[in-house]
Each structure stands twice: as C-alpha cells, then as structure tokens.
Design a protein around this motif. Structure first.
Motif, PDB file in Angstrom:
ATOM      1  N   ARG A 122      -3.543 -46.926 -39.378  1.00  0.00           N
ATOM      2  CA  ARG A 122      -3.548 -45.044 -39.470  1.00  0.00           C
ATOM      3  C   ARG A 122      -2.772 -45.140 -37.623  1.00  0.00           C
ATOM      4  N   ALA A 144      -7.305 -48.786 -28.448  1.00  0.00           N
ATOM      5  CA  ALA A 144      -8.241 -49.487 -27.579  1.00  0.00           C
ATOM      6  C   ALA A 144      -9.952 -48.758 -27.990  1.00  0.00           C
ATOM      7  N   ARG A 145      -9.834 -48.504 -28.942  1.00  0.00           N
ATOM      8  CA  ARG A 145     -11.174 -47.358 -29.710  1.00  0.00           C
ATOM      9  C   ARG A 145     -11.179 -48.469 -30.784  1.00  0.00           C
ATOM     10  N   ASP A 174       0.373 -42.366 -24.616  1.00  0.00           N
ATOM     11  CA  ASP A 174      -1.471 -42.718 -24.052  1.00  0.00           C
ATOM     12  C   ASP A 174      -2.252 -42.287 -24.894  1.00  0.00           C
ATOM     13  N   TYR A 175      -2.104 -41.399 -26.016  1.00  0.00           N
ATOM     14  CA  TYR A 175      -3.377 -41.053 -27.088  1.00  0.00           C
ATOM     15  C   TYR A 175      -3.412 -42.194 -28.145  1.00  0.00           C
ATOM     16  N   VAL A 176      -1.689 -42.670 -28.240  1.00  0.00           N
ATOM     17  CA  VAL A 176      -2.121 -44.298 -29.173  1.00  0.00           C
ATOM     18  C   VAL A 176      -2.234 -45.354 -28.797  1.00  0.00           C
ATOM     19  N   GLU A 221     -17.222 -27.337 -13.390  1.00  0.00           N
ATOM     20  CA  GLU A 221     -15.887 -27.533 -13.108  1.00  0.00           C
ATOM     21  C   GLU A 221     -14.979 -26.328 -12.220  1.00  0.00           C
ATOM     22  N   LEU A 234     -16.370 -40.209 -26.759  1.00  0.00           N
ATOM     23  CA  LEU A 234     -15.729 -41.668 -27.602  1.00  0.00           C
ATOM     24  C   LEU A 234     -16.191 -43.044 -27.275  1.00  0.00           C
ATOM     25  N   HIS A 288      -1.396 -40.536 -36.105  1.00  0.00           N
ATOM     26  CA  HIS A 288      -0.623 -40.771 -34.160  1.00  0.00           C
ATOM     27  C   HIS A 288       0.112 -40.951 -34.002  1.00  0.00           C
ATOM     28  N   MET A 321     -13.628 -38.804 -23.536  1.00  0.00           N
ATOM     29  CA  MET A 321     -13.058 -39.883 -23.260  1.00  0.00           C
ATOM     30  C   MET A 321     -14.290 -41.037 -23.093  1.00  0.00           C
ATOM     31  N   PHE A 336      -9.676 -44.946 -19.723  1.00  0.00           N
ATOM     32  CA  PHE A 336      -8.533 -45.109 -18.966  1.00  0.00           C
ATOM     33  C   PHE A 336      -8.575 -44.177 -17.334  1.00  0.00           C
ATOM     34  N   MET A 387     -13.946 -32.263 -18.327  1.00  0.00           N
ATOM     35  CA  MET A 387     -14.268 -32.062 -19.221  1.00  0.00           C
ATOM     36  C   MET A 387     -13.187 -32.951 -20.386  1.00  0.00           C
ATOM     37  N   HIS A 406     -11.426 -37.032 -34.175  1.00  0.00           N
ATOM     38  CA  HIS A 406     -11.066 -38.598 -33.582  1.00  0.00           C
ATOM     39  C   HIS A 406     -12.563 -39.414 -32.922  1.00  0.00           C
ATOM     40  N   SER A 425      -4.881 -45.082 -26.160  1.00  0.00           N
ATOM     41  CA  SER A 425      -6.407 -44.887 -26.299  1.00  0.00           C
ATOM     42  C   SER A 425      -6.795 -45.157 -28.269  1.00  0.00           C
ATOM     43  N   ARG A 439      -5.027 -38.799 -22.861  1.00  0.00           N
ATOM     44  CA  ARG A 439      -5.630 -39.760 -23.809  1.00  0.00           C
ATOM     45  C   ARG A 439      -5.881 -39.291 -25.336  1.00  0.00           C
ATOM     46  N   LEU A 440      -5.970 -37.976 -25.552  1.00  0.00           N
ATOM     47  CA  LEU A 440      -6.264 -37.455 -27.066  1.00  0.00           C
ATOM     48  C   LEU A 440      -5.129 -36.908 -28.208  1.00  0.00           C
ATOM     49  N   LEU A 443     -12.747 -48.988 -23.914  1.00  0.00           N
ATOM     50  CA  LEU A 443     -12.149 -48.546 -22.850  1.00  0.00           C
ATOM     51  C   LEU A 443     -11.532 -47.119 -22.680  1.00  0.00           C
TER      52      LEU A 443
END
Lengths: 442, 331, 348
Positions: free
Chosen positions: B243, B236-237, B229-231, A299, C179, B248, C176, C109, C171, C125, B233, C115-116, C107
C-alpha cells in the motif's frame, strides 16, 4: 559601562555607547512584496507586508538585537537595511545619509562599510573557491589590494584574527575540508575583511552545535571591540540575544512591538508577545519547570492576511475590546470551541451555523448565510453574554439578517509605539494610542 | 485557472499570426504555386481572386482570423473541398492512431518506469532504460519500416498499411469515422478485428517513440517518492508495504505524468504525420504531406491551423486535469 | 553485568519496563567501512516515563530512534536487543514489526512539512493508519476516531478533511502526533519534534506531549539537542556522545550535579536566559569509522587521565540511579577502583 540592577546577567559591556552617535536609523521603513496571482504577473494587488512601518535607531558601538519568530520579517528587515532588498517606502539613514533612493552604483562604494554575516556557512561559502580566494574576494572587488600577494597577506592576517591558526594551513584548502564552527569563522572573516562600520549578523550561530556557539560569539564580540564595529544581531533565540545585545527590538508580523534596552525588556517585559516569548523559552533547570507560563494560543498567522488592529490580538491572552477584533476571529473561536465540546454538541452547533466555508467575512461584520437563525441567534447571544471568548468583548450586535445571522464588531485601531517604563511598546493596554497611518477600513 | 483560460486566445493569436506570416513569406502565392503550368494565366487569376488573394494583406489576415473563430479553415486549391470538410473526413483516423499511441506510451512508460525504480540497477531496470533511450532516439519512420519488414513482410502477421482491408465494405459500416467504435456499434466482430490489426503496427510504432520520455520521468519520480518523508512516516505507522508503494510512492510519482502528456501531445502529432506516411494511414497527417507535395499551401495552412488550435485546447484540458489530480494546484 | 547496572530501578515495586534496550548497535555501510552511529546502547523505559535522549550532531541519537523500530535505510544493520513487552524487535519478521509500528509504538519525526502525503486528505491518513491495524474498522468509525484525536491536539473537526498543504508547520506536527496516538500506543518516540518550529509553538507541542504522558501513561522517548526541552519535559535524561550513552539518570540529579565531563561541558555551554558567562568545548567529535581507543571523550576531556584511553569505561554509579561511564568514579574500571583527579571542577 552600564550599571543595572540585574548586573551579572549578560556579558561585560566594555564599549562605551554614546547616546547621540547614531550609525543607522530606520524611519517608517516598509518592504512589501507583491503577490503574483495572475499569469502575466498582474496579480490581485495583494501584498505581503514583510516589513511594515518600522522605526528605530542603532548607536555606534552597540549590538542591537532584532528578535522574532518566522514570518516576523527580521531577515527581510536586515537585508533592507543593507539595501540588498529595495524598500517600498521610508528612509534608511546611514551616518545621516538616506540610502533608500540610492542606485546600486551609488551604493557600491558604501558596501565596503556594510557587511552581512549569513546563517548557513555551507550555503554562503562558494565550494569552488579556496579559502584565500573566497575570503579575499571582497578585497579584490573593492580594489583594496592590488596584487595576489597583498590579498594573501591580508587574508592570512584575518584568518589569524578569527582563530584559524596557523593561517598557512587554511589558505589553500576548500571550505569542505573544515568543520562547521570553522566555516562560520570564515564567513565572519570574509565579512570583516574590508573593515566595515556596520555589520548585520543574521542568525550567525543558529546552525552550530551548542558547544561551539560560545566560541563564535566570543569571537564576534572580541572583533567588535578591536575593530570598533556596530552590530545588528538577528535571531529567534532570546537567550542568546539577552547575553549578547545591548538593545533589542521584538518583531511580530513585520512590525516592532517593543524595543529598548535589553535588561529593561527582559526584566520587565511590557508587551504580551514579549512576555510569551520569554515564558516559552525552555530553561535548562528542572526545578523551574512548573512555573506559570501564559502561552498564547495558535500560531503566527499568514502574512498575506494579517489580523486587523493589533496583529497579535487573536493570540493575546490579554486582548480586550479595542484590539481590532474582526469576523475571522469569531470563526476561529467557533473552531477552537468545537475541539473541546462533545460530538453531539459539535453536530448541533455546526448545523446551526451552516458550513463555515460559505460564511461571509468582512472587517467589521460576519454573516452566516446558511444559518439556522432560531438556534444560532440564542447560541451566539449566550456566548456573548457569558464572555465565552475575548472576541465577544468587541461584538456590537447579533442580529437576524436576510434569513441568516449577522454579527457586527466595534472598531479597533492599530497600536502605535508609546514610551512605557523606559522603552517603546505598541500595545493598547498602556493606553489606546492609534497609529496615524492606521489602515483604512477594508 | 481563469488566468490560463485568458491566455489561451493570446497564444493562439501568436501562433496563427506566425503561420500566416510564414506562408506569405513564400514567393508567389498559394494558387500560383499549386496550379502554375496546369491552368492558363487567366484561370489562375480567376482562382486568385476567388480565394481573396487580391485583397490587401491585412484584409486577408482578418479574414483568416475570423475564419478560424467560425471554424472555417479556408479552402484547398487542389481539392474542391473546404479544409473543414477535409478535417472532418480525415481527423478520426489520426485521432484513433494518436490515442492508441498515447495510451500505449503511458502504460509502457508507467510500467517500465515503476518497475525500474523498484528494482533499481537490476538488469531489468538497466534494460528498460536502454530500451527507452533506443526507442526515443530512433526515427519513427525507421522504426515503422522495420516493423513493416518484420511483421508484415517476413512474418505475414499484420498488414503493411492502410486502415482497413480492401474486402471490408467500409462505406456501409462507417458511422462516426472511428472504426473501432463503429465496429462495436455495429457489433461486427470481423470489422473490429480487421480495424485493430491495421492499427497495431502504426500505433505501436508511434507509441514506442513517445514512451521513452514517460519511462524516464516515471522512474526518476518514483525513485524520489520512494525516499520521501511521507513514505517513511507511513512505514513507521505500520502501513503495509504494497500500500505504501502504490498509494503513496506511485501515485505521487504520477502527478507530473499528466503535464508530460500535454507537452508530448504536439510531438505526438508530429510523429503521427510521419507514421501515417510510412503506413499509408489515411489520416490528416498523410493528407498534409500530400498537400505539401502538391504545393497547396492554402490547404497546408488550414490543416496546420487546425493542429495548432487542437494543441492549445489539449493544453487547457491538461491544466484542468492537473487541478483534479493535484490538490496543491487548485485554488 | 550490564543488565544489573543499567536496569534503572523502577520506583520500588513498580511496573515492568515498557522497553528494554541492551547493547544496541546500529551501523551504516560507508565507502570507508562500517560506521556504528549507535555503538552499544542500553537503557530501560517504564510506563508513563519520559526519557530525554540528548546530544549534539553526530552523536547517534536520531539513528537510535529509527533503530529502535528497525527503520534503518538500506545498507543499515541493527544488532543487540530491543524488547517491547517481552518481544525482541531486532531481527523480528516484517509482519510483526508492521503490527507494532503505529499501534504499540508511535514515531514522530522532525520535519512536519514533508511527513504527510500531499495527495491525501488528513482524515484519509487516519483511516489508512487505523485500518492498517484494525482491518475491520468501518470508514465512518475510523474518521470519527481521527477527528477525536485531532480535537485532542487542538485541530478543529471542520478541518479534518483538508489537505496537508492547507496547514501550517505547527499544525502539521500536531497532526503527526494525533496520527501517532490514535491507536493508543504504549510508547512514543519523538525525534526532534520541535526543532523546525518556533519557540511558542514548540512550547505548545511540549505541553501536549506532557499532557499525553500524564493522562494516558504513555512512555515517551524525546530525542533532542536542546537541554532546555529535556529539563522541562523529561523524568530522566540520557546524554549521548559518539554513539554511546555517557550518562543517564534522573533529570534533576543530572542537571544539578552532572557527573560525566561531557555532560558538564554541555550544560555549561547551554545559553539560557540566565547565562552569565560563555563556555564551549574544545575540539570536535571523533570519527566513528575508526573511533579512538578507550573513552571516546578522552581527546577533549579536561579531566583526562593516562589510562582513559586503555579501555572503554563501564558504567559507574556515583549517585543512586545516576550512571556515568567515566573513570573518575568507582565502578568504571573492570576491577571497580577509581582514580579521581585532584583538581577542582570547572565552575558552571
């Protein structure tokens, strides 16, 4: 009217562009931002070279496109040309007059003639001002109208022009009452109400849905014809740029890598980055999906530490030995390699190099202090002999050094713009031409 | 980090200079102010000279600064001891009180804040927030007196003041000056209980006042992190709800708490002064008030200087801990 | 009736669909009333197939992605059937959903930057995600699985223990995806996965998704507003408008011969490297709290006829395998008749 072999693509160019009439010229223009790492703002002297020695000209009546990805500096360049950001060095010649040394006071009267259309209408329209107040604001600021009634009349006229008709319905509304496409028309109305000469449009349709973009683009082109405007069209979308622009400049990490007439560029791109951009654009034609695409790896790198020599070299599919290879590229190569080999090979090789965090990297050399030389030396030499990566084309020597392993590189200068096939390209593939002010050895 | 270390002496320098100037602005001088009328003019003059008040102002200033560097905070006028000695003697009491209060404040704040965020707008959440505002708004001495009236006077559950009961032979038992620690070291249960019961009222009073800010901050942060957003996500996993909440949302919400602790520390010291006075707690705070009443400005300057140095050191520590907690802050 | 028509036939004798969606409705509660962002959507997805869900802002495509996994925000409700391998997800218990999320369905996003968890290393993670579904996995094993998935995405194993803020946007999106695939799901739902990324990085990510699909026959639902992406990556495409699918079919068929007027308008409006003329669609999408009667595109449709506003059109099948909800074609009326317009179509 321009006649070209690819007639049919792009719009009908209906404004005659006289070659000798330059409206705006950037001459070795640079905008650097110092990075503050010290608490008192002292910093380490590191700078982000957002715009780095850029030179080009824009002719009267044309649409000049500035295309680049994030980190290319296109937005900063647009704002620097309008002196909304102070340039660090170089000249900005507007109708022959250098704007760079002017104070804000001296710039004031010129601002009538220089306009900016923003990307996000929600952010650039003041939600607390009615439409007539917001669009009429520039008229009041520059003293073009002297009464409310006059302002109102001018705003109404402008609203009709941009297609917000009947204007009376819109004058006293607030921006939140109208749709996204209509808001962008307001932004255009506000920008053009002082009848400027030169307009910078920064991603004017990026925030709009596809079905609405065409209308706004058509409006911009109609207004250009009616008011005799000259546009600088900043975008990351090459497809729109191809349709709308007469000439285009491609920016990468603050530098112009290729610029010239848009049909010339698109029909026969000369810079590997331009080719990559064109290949990468998805075409809404499933029949063409299996075409050959040479995508560069990786990138856009961090603007604080741009690659040496040609800034695109770490990603370029055609880079060769003079492109400016350096120690960091060898590290990148190893990390990439380790995503493709099996776990045992990875373990063995990374044991041989030692932890990468301790590696000493400089412009022309890299040293692995904790290396297991007996394993690393043959490994690197084999990789070099097998030309396992493009970086090895510039490797001078692989030697043992104080218990570790050192690799040295040959020099590679920054490419200067050179004329190739009717446009300017900065690439050593067309002959190694170094920039005179190429950076000194770090 | 290095930048912050470099700035600390600068801040300290500014604070100390301000202190010095303030105290010199007062009419007269420390010795005269404290002892006029009690000693003859000749004796006062003698004392003045001994304290170095005859020297030109810049010499006094330099002496003061170099003294601080050496850990010498000057001498009291109405007390034969040097300020350093007074500090060493009385600071453990203040320290015990403030640490207890901070621990209580953070615990209360985190629990009520997290609970409030999780059960937003429930009666318990609203109650918790109102509670936070009330304790924050109420003056600490008012709360303290109220606590004394209710728990000590009416209910006879806890002592009204002081640090230790009159019956306890503290002279023999004391080692470090931190009574709870000493009690553990001496494995003396009675001593421990006695010290603790004396600590409870003042500790809770002070802790409550400080907890208001923590309750609000933790609650607001958690409301944000719960929507992060990370919550989403993580959910979603398929990561389990508890937890997701704890690891988080909660952890991220706590990151600013460390910084707030540092900011609240200065307030804590100020509150400690009032609390100690209310509960006759024999710490540095009440000593400061005493010295003020006696117009012993030399001692006042010394103690306040000590507090200032303490706040700067704690701020540095907080920055360091912040770097441990939040990887984005490290370099 | 819908079943028979909508169940896009698999290649003759082909496998059962991985995902079966029937009459899915996803609603939000708004101060003005219930808003059905997704209003009666049905489709199938077969193993290894990639379906592009395309539409403009407000068409409901992002809501659809979340509704499939019952991930609606508080105040949202889902009705209908979402069958994954025979199990209906709508109304399923939380433990069942937790099990499926991340293991059977991944999923991905839109905004990779946020998102992390900023306080957790990337490798952690993975450990968390793997252990959520296989509690007995040792840390070592989970880390190894994570490194392998990252390597597959082009992230070097030396960077597995970095924190999220040490990675760029492209990256992070690869992370994501890694994962998402580490537990080998049957289906990936990617909601605008490349919208926030530059065009070259976008192309790289799409290549990755394509390779994944081909190598491990993972099903892919790609939600996007970019028709170019759909053309390059998908086998079938579903065009959404105002909460409904207006056209669905093989991507080559739909792009070369679109049947629904909205699809035609959308394709014509797309600016590509080969655009010669600009085209736009007049008007704006309808208000979904009180949607217009009958066909929702009628107010903007250049082919509108008198009876278009009487009732919502059913799916007609103008070409085998290509469905369009439009009265221009036989089958859209309940009685099976069609009344095509005489005028020529708009040139593209």
């Amino acid at each position: 009217m321009t006649a070209s072999p690819s007639a049919g693509v792009g719009r009908e160019r209906n404004v005659s562009v006289r070659d000798t009439d330059v409206v705006l010229e950037a001459d070795n223009l640079s905008t650097y931002f110092p990075v503050r790492t010290g608490l008192l703002g002292g910093g380490s002297g590191a700078v982000v070279k957002a715009v780095d020695r850029v030179s080009f000209d824009i002719r009267r009546g044309e649409v000049f496109g500035l295309v680049g990805e994030s980190g290319s500096g296109k937005t900063t360049l647009g704002r620097t040309l309008l002196k909304l950001v102070d340039p660090t060095s170089g000249a900005i010649r507007y109708l022959g007059r250098d704007l760079a040394p002017l104070s804000e006071r001296e710039m004031r009267p010129l601002r009538r003639e220089l306009a900016l259309i923003f990307q996000d209408p929600n952010a650039s329209l003041n939600p607390a001002m009615t439409i007539v107040q917001g669009v009429g604001h520039p008229l009041r600021i520059h003293g073009i109208t002297s009464s409310r009634a006059q302002t109102r009349a001018r705003v109404a006229e402008m609203l009709e022009r941009v297609g917000l008709s009947p204007a009376e319905n819109f004058l006293d509304k607030y921006p939140e009452d109208i749709s996204g496409g209509q808001k962008q028309r307001l932004v255009i109305a506000r920008a053009l109400i002082t009848e400027p000469t030169f307009v910078v449009a920064d991603e004017p349709v990026a925030a709009l849905d596809m079905s609405v973009r065409a209308k706004v683009l058509e409006l911009m082109l109609d207004l250009q014809r009616d008011l005799g405007l000259t546009y600088l069209f900043i975008t990351h979308d090459l497809a729109t740029a191809r349709f709308v622009c007469d000439r285009i400049g491609i920016l990468y990490l603050g530098q112009l890598v290729e610029w010239g007439r848009s049909d010339t560029l698109f029909d026969d791109p000369q810079h590997p980055y331009t080719r990559a951009l064109l290949d990468a654009i998805p075409l809404p034609d499933p029949g063409r999906r299996d075409r050959d695409k040479r995508l560069p790896r990786g990138e856009v790198p961090d603007a604080l530490h741009p690659p040496t020599g040609c800034r695109f070299h770490p990603r370029c599919p055609e880079a060769f030995e003079v492109c400016g290879w350096q120690g960091a590229d060898l590290i990148d190569f190893l990390e990439d390699r380790w995503t493709t080999v099996d776990a045992d090979t990875f373990e063995a090789e990374s044991a041989a190099t030692g932890p990468l965090s301790g590696v000493e990297v400089s412009r022309y050399a890299v040293r692995f202090p904790a290396a297991d030389a007996s394993h690393l030396l043959p490994l690197l030499r084999d990789l070099r002999d097998a030309r396992a990566g493009r970086v090895f084309s510039a490797v001078d020597d692989v030697t043992e050094d104080r218990g570790g392993v050192a690799v040295t590189f040959r020099d590679g200068p920054e490419p200067a713009l050179q004329p190739v096939a009717g446009r300017q390209v900065a690439c050593h593939l067309h002959g190694v031409v170094a920039r005179e002010d190429s950076e000194a050895i770090a | 980090m290095l930048g912050r270390l470099a700035l600390a002496p600068v801040f300290l320098f500014i604070i100390l200079t301000t202190l010095f100037v303030l105290l010199r602005v007062l009419p007269g001088d420390p010795v005269t102010a404290a002892l006029a009328g009690r000693l003859s003019p000749a004796q006062i003059e003698e004392r003045r000279q001994a304290s170095g008040l005859d020297e030109p102002i810049y010499v006094q200033y330099l002496d003061y600064l170099t003294g601080v560097v050496r850990g010498d905070f000057g001498n009291a006028v109405t007390d034969p001891r040097a300020v350093t000695e007074i500090v060493l003697d009385l600071f453990p009491a203040t320290f015990e009180l403030t640490v207890f209060a901070m621990v209580l404040a953070v615990t209360l704040g985190v629990v009520l804040g997290a609970f409030g965020a999780r059960h937003r707008d429930d009666p318990l959440d609203v109650g918790g927030r109102m509670f936070g505002i009330l304790v924050y708004a109420a003056p600490v001495f008012w709360t303290g007196i109220l606590a004394q009236l209710v728990f000590a006077n009416r209910l006879n559950l806890l002592p009204t003041g002081n640090r230790i009961g009159a019956r306890v032979p503290i002279g023999d038992l004391e080692i470090t000056g931190f009574y709870l620690v000493d009690a553990v070291l001496r494995t003396n249960g009675e001593f421990f209980v006695d010290a603790l019961t004396h600590l409870i009222l003042p500790g809770i009073t002070l802790g409550l006042v400080i907890s208001g800010v923590f309750i609000r901050i933790v609650r607001v942060n958690m409301l944000q992190t719960l929507r992060a957003d990370y919550v989403e996500s993580a959910r979603a996993r398929g990561v389990g709800d508890s937890r997701v909440l704890f690891r988080h949302a909660f952890k991220n919400a706590l990151v600013p708490v460390v910084t707030i602790m540092g900011l609240q520390f200065a307030l804590l010291l100020g509150g400690a002064i009032l609390t100690e006075t209310t509960f006759s707690w024999p710490g540095l705070g009440s000593a400061l008030v005493d010295f003020l009443n006696r117009r012993d400005y030399a001692a006042v300057q010394g103690i306040v200087t000590f507090f200032a140095v303490l706040v700067v050191i704690v701020s540095l520590l907080i920055d360091f801990v912040n770097g441990l907690v939040d990887p984005r802050v490290r370099y | 009736m819908t079943d028979h028509v909508v169940a896009n036939r698999a290649p003759a004798g082909g496998p059962e669909p991985v995902l079966r969606v029937r009459e899915l409705v996803a609603e939000y509660a708004t101060p003005r009333g219930a808003l059905a962002a997704v209003d009666g959507v049905s489709f199938d997805l077969h193993p290894g197939e990639s379906l592009g869900l395309v539409g403009e802002s407000g068409c409901g495509k992002s809501t659809l992605g979340r509704a499939l996994l019952q991930l609606m925000p508080p105040g949202g409700a889902v009705r209908g059937r979402v069958e994954l391998g025979g199990r209906d997800l709508v109304g399923a218990s939380l433990p069942v959903l937790r099990e499926i999320r991340g293991k059977d369905v991944a999923l991905v996003f839109q905004e990779p930057m946020t998102r992390l968890d900023p306080l957790m290393r990337v490798s952690d993670h993975f450990v968390e995600a793997i252990r959520a579904h296989r509690p007995g996995t040792s840390r070592r094993e989970a880390r190894a699985m994570g490194r392998a998935a990252l390597a597959q995405m082009g992230i070097p194993p030396t960077r597995a223990d970095n924190y999220p803020h040490e990675f760029s946007g492209g990256m992070r999106q690869r992370i994501m995806i890694a994962l998402g695939i580490v537990l080998r799901p049957q289906l990936i739902i990617a909601d605008e996965p490349t919208t926030a990324l530059d065009v070259i990085v976008e192309a790289q990510i799409l290549d990755i998704l394509d390779a994944l699909r081909r190598d491990s026959s993972v099903g892919l639902i790609l939600i996007t507003h970019n028709l170019g992406i759909v053309a390059e990556t998908c086998d079938r495409v579903a065009v959404m408008y105002a909460g409904k699918i207006v056209e669905i079919g093989d991507v080559r068929q739909v792009f070369s011969a679109p049947k629904h007027p909205y699809t035609k308008g959308l394709l014509a409006s797309t600016i590509s490297l080969e655009t010669t003329r600009l085209h736009s669609i007049d008007g704006t999408p309808p208000d979904l709290v009180t949607p217009p009667p009958g066909c929702r595109y009628a107010p903007r449709c250049p082919f509108v006829m008198a009876h278009c506003t009487d009732a919502v059109p059913l799916y007609a099948e103008p070409e085998p395998g290509q469905l369009a909800a439009c009265y221009l074609y036989p089958g859209a009326n309940a009685d099976g008749r069609a009344t095509p317009r005489e005028d020529a179509e708009v040139a593209r």
